[in-house]
Enzyme design. Structure first.
Site, PDB file in Angstrom:
ATOM      1  N   LYS A   1       0.862  -1.182   0.000  1.00 25.49           N
ATOM      2  CA  LYS A   1       0.000   0.000   0.000  1.00 25.49           C
ATOM      3  C   LYS A   1       0.894   1.226   0.000  1.00 25.49           C
ATOM      4  O   LYS A   1       2.017   1.167   0.479  1.00 25.49           O
ATOM      5  CB  LYS A   1      -0.870   0.013   1.265  1.00 25.49           C
TER       6      LYS A   1
HETATM    7  N1  GLU Z   1      -7.058  -0.318  -3.291  1.00 30.87           N
HETATM    8  C1  GLU Z   1      -7.815  -1.479  -3.546  1.00 30.87           C
HETATM    9  C2  GLU Z   1      -7.880  -2.382  -2.328  1.00 30.87           C
HETATM   10  O1  GLU Z   1      -7.742  -1.935  -1.227  1.00 30.87           O
HETATM   11  C3  GLU Z   1      -7.352  -2.189  -4.800  1.00 30.87           C
HETATM   12  C4  GLU Z   1      -5.933  -2.618  -4.834  1.00 30.87           C
HETATM   13  C5  GLU Z   1      -5.497  -3.129  -6.211  1.00 30.87           C
HETATM   14  O2  GLU Z   1      -6.296  -3.145  -7.118  1.00 30.87           O
HETATM   15  O3  GLU Z   1      -4.321  -3.457  -6.312  1.00 30.87           O
HETATM   16  O4  GLU Z   1      -8.131  -3.540  -2.420  1.00 30.87           O
END
Ligand code: GLU
Length: 551
Positions: free
Chosen positions: A239
């Protein structure tokens, strides 16, 4: 503190200066700076004992205290409130000594304007946070509590447990970008965290939000690890984020910030290393800028470095609505399991952003009555049901942007909305919404977590006792990363799938993961969150053990 507000105490005896400073602060919108004013030190100190302030603007020359002594007396009585010292040109030396003694910053009264004042106050608050709260985030505590609970259930090897508690790789940045007024440079904190490097490249979104901290990003990266493992995707969790409110930025500023952030993390991202995606406060356009910046650096176009990009740049059809779609697919499965007839059922959705609005759309298509939705401006409730088309048209109008002023329903607060009676409650906005404080009053049969981390551990216990089913975030909102995986596969293999193919594959992966977790919760008498975590943790553990430890 409300996330978009910084409470200021102004201690200034000169009424003209006080009025000027208040005038500047009153005009700033993001964040807002509510101001309390006192004109002497004693009154200021008493006020700070009665009320919590995020920062104090302190004139050093006051009727009851002069010079450095003013600052030292402040620090002795209210050490936790960061101080920005106000000074005149003739007492610069004094200001510097105050900073040497721990003041966060000083401002020259003759040169102050709104932008300078706002930046100085924001940075003062942030520096204190950066020092004391980077890892110490409520979200990281929740992620740890959940992990440790599940680790106990699966009798996780202690060596592995220690290795999984903290991310394998973290990058903390302080990065500058230019505001539209060329002279002003903002310096903000940014992060990229990769939790587990064992499973393949790492994967996870980038969020732009004022609450972003290392601990928050680490929690979200950890959840990505379990989410990907639970879905059987060949990724570890990651993240990233920048601590900023993007609503206060122009499009050009957002672009400069995004490009600078991308170039700062360029050596740790890449289609085989770590693949960013949208999250809170970012979207397909931000991904396009990230992809372009990366491609410029390596000398050729690399669409697979990010997912969630526009379709014309190699994005996948169905990605934008995938998270909301996934939430609804699992609501359908849960309804079947609990014998609830969807077409006669009701839902309340917190949020109306990317995830929430898609969930509303797909729920409506299944005949579910949407009783309430909300956004930052608050919620709207209608016992006869709201219409997706009318809501989204309203928000899309240029001078609206939010639900504020929407009249086809009664206004409710975000807090009240969560307690409305319904079959399905979908928290799809931000974390920490269902807590020990309101879990007793939640009035639904099923909670489907569109957001990451909306429920605290204490609230979980209360919900379990009350027999409310929770489809946890790592399961309910995994549709986003699943279609991200499809996008990445299409990019690396130069495939193009149709929307039907995407939706079919998404339904298959999500439904299978759901039934695996559900079966485990039944077999081992666990709540669905712990069962889902166990599934994810076991997969990662198996991979770590098989790979062995280097050297
Ligand atoms: N931000 C989204 C999540 O928390 C998607 C992450 C992604 O598609 O890599 O799952």
């Amino acid at each position: 503190m409300p996330e978009n507000e910084i409470q200021v105490l102004l201690v200034e005896d000169n009424p003209l200066h006080a009025r000027m400073l208040r005038g500047f602060l009153d005009e700033i919108r993001t964040p807002r700076f509510p101001v309390a004013h006192e004109d002497n030190l004693t009154a200021g100190l008493n006020r700070a004992e009665e009320q919590r302030f995020d920062v104090v603007l302190l004139d050093l020359v006051l009727p009851d205290s002069q010079g450095l002594d003013t600052f030292l007396r402040w620090k002795a009585r209210a050490p936790h409130v960061p101080v920005v010292v106000l000074t005149g040109l003739d007492d610069m030396g004094l200001a510097t000594r105050a900073v040497e003694n721990g003041a966060q910053d000083y401002l020259l009264k003759s040169q102050i304007n709104g932008a300078l004042l706002s930046r100085s106050l924001r940075y003062a608050v942030e520096r204190i946070r950066a020092r004391s709260e980077e890892w110490d985030s409520p979200m990281f505590r929740v992620a740890h509590q959940q992990f440790l609970k599940a680790a106990q259930v699966v009798e996780l090897d202690d060596n592995i447990r220690q290795r999984l508690l903290f991310p394998q790789r973290t990058q903390v940045l302080s990065l500058p970008f230019r505001r539209d007024g060329y002279d002003q440079v903002e310096t903000v904190f940014g992060y990229r965290v990769q939790h587990v490097l064992t499973m393949g490249p790492t994967k996870g979104g980038v969020r732009y939000h004022p609450s972003v901290s290392l601990g928050e990003v680490a929690a979200l990266a950890m959840w990505m690890t379990w989410k990907c493992a639970l879905m059987g995707l060949p990724y570890g969790g990651a993240k990233g984020g920048v601590r900023i409110d993007p609503r206060g930025l122009s499009r050009r500023e957002l672009q400069r910030l995004t490009r600078r952030y991308t170039s700062e993390i360029i050596h740790i991202i890449g289609p085989d290393k770590d693949i960013p995606a949208p999250d809170l406060g970012t979207d397909a356009q931000v991904m396009a800028w990230m992809m372009d910046t990366y491609s410029e650096q390596v000398g050729h176009t690399v669409p697979e470095v990010v997912t969630g990009k526009p379709v014309v740049l190699g994005g996948s059809v169905g990605r934008e609505t995938a998270t909301g779609k996934g939430v609804v697919i699992l609501i359908e499965e849960m309804a079947k399991y609990m014998s609830i007839d969807l077409s006669g059922s009701t839902a309340v959705v917190q949020g109306f952003g990317n995830v929430a609005s898609a969930a509303v759309k797909f729920l409506e298509q299944l005949g579910v009555t949407i009783l309430a939705v909300s956004d930052v401006s608050g919620g709207v409730y209608n016992s006869k049901g709201l219409s997706y088309e009318s809501l989204s048209n309203y928000v899309a109008e240029a001078d609206h942007g939010t639900l504020e002023g929407y009249t086809e329903g009664d206004r409710v607060t975000n807090k009240e909305l969560l307690e409305l009676e319904c079959d399905f409650l979908v928290p799809a906005a931000i974390e920490n919404q269902i807590t020990a404080e309101n879990a007793d009053r939640i009035n639904c049969k099923v909670i489907a977590e569109g957001a990451n981390g909306p429920t605290t551990t204490e609230a979980d216990e209360i919900l379990i006792d009350r027999g409310i089913h929770v489809i946890p975030d790592i399961l309910a909102n995994a549709g986003g990363v699943t279609v991200s995986y499809f996008e990445w596969v299409q990019g690396t293999q130069n495939y193009m799938w149709t929307l039907e193919e995407i939706n079919q594959r998404l339904r298959k992966i999500m439904t299978e993961a759901f039934h695996r977790a559900l079966q485990r919760s039944i077999d081992n008498d666990l709540d669905l969150r712990t069962a889902s975590l166990c599934e994810g943790i076991e997969r990662v553990t198996e991979a770590k053990l098989i790979r062995g430890l280097f050297p």
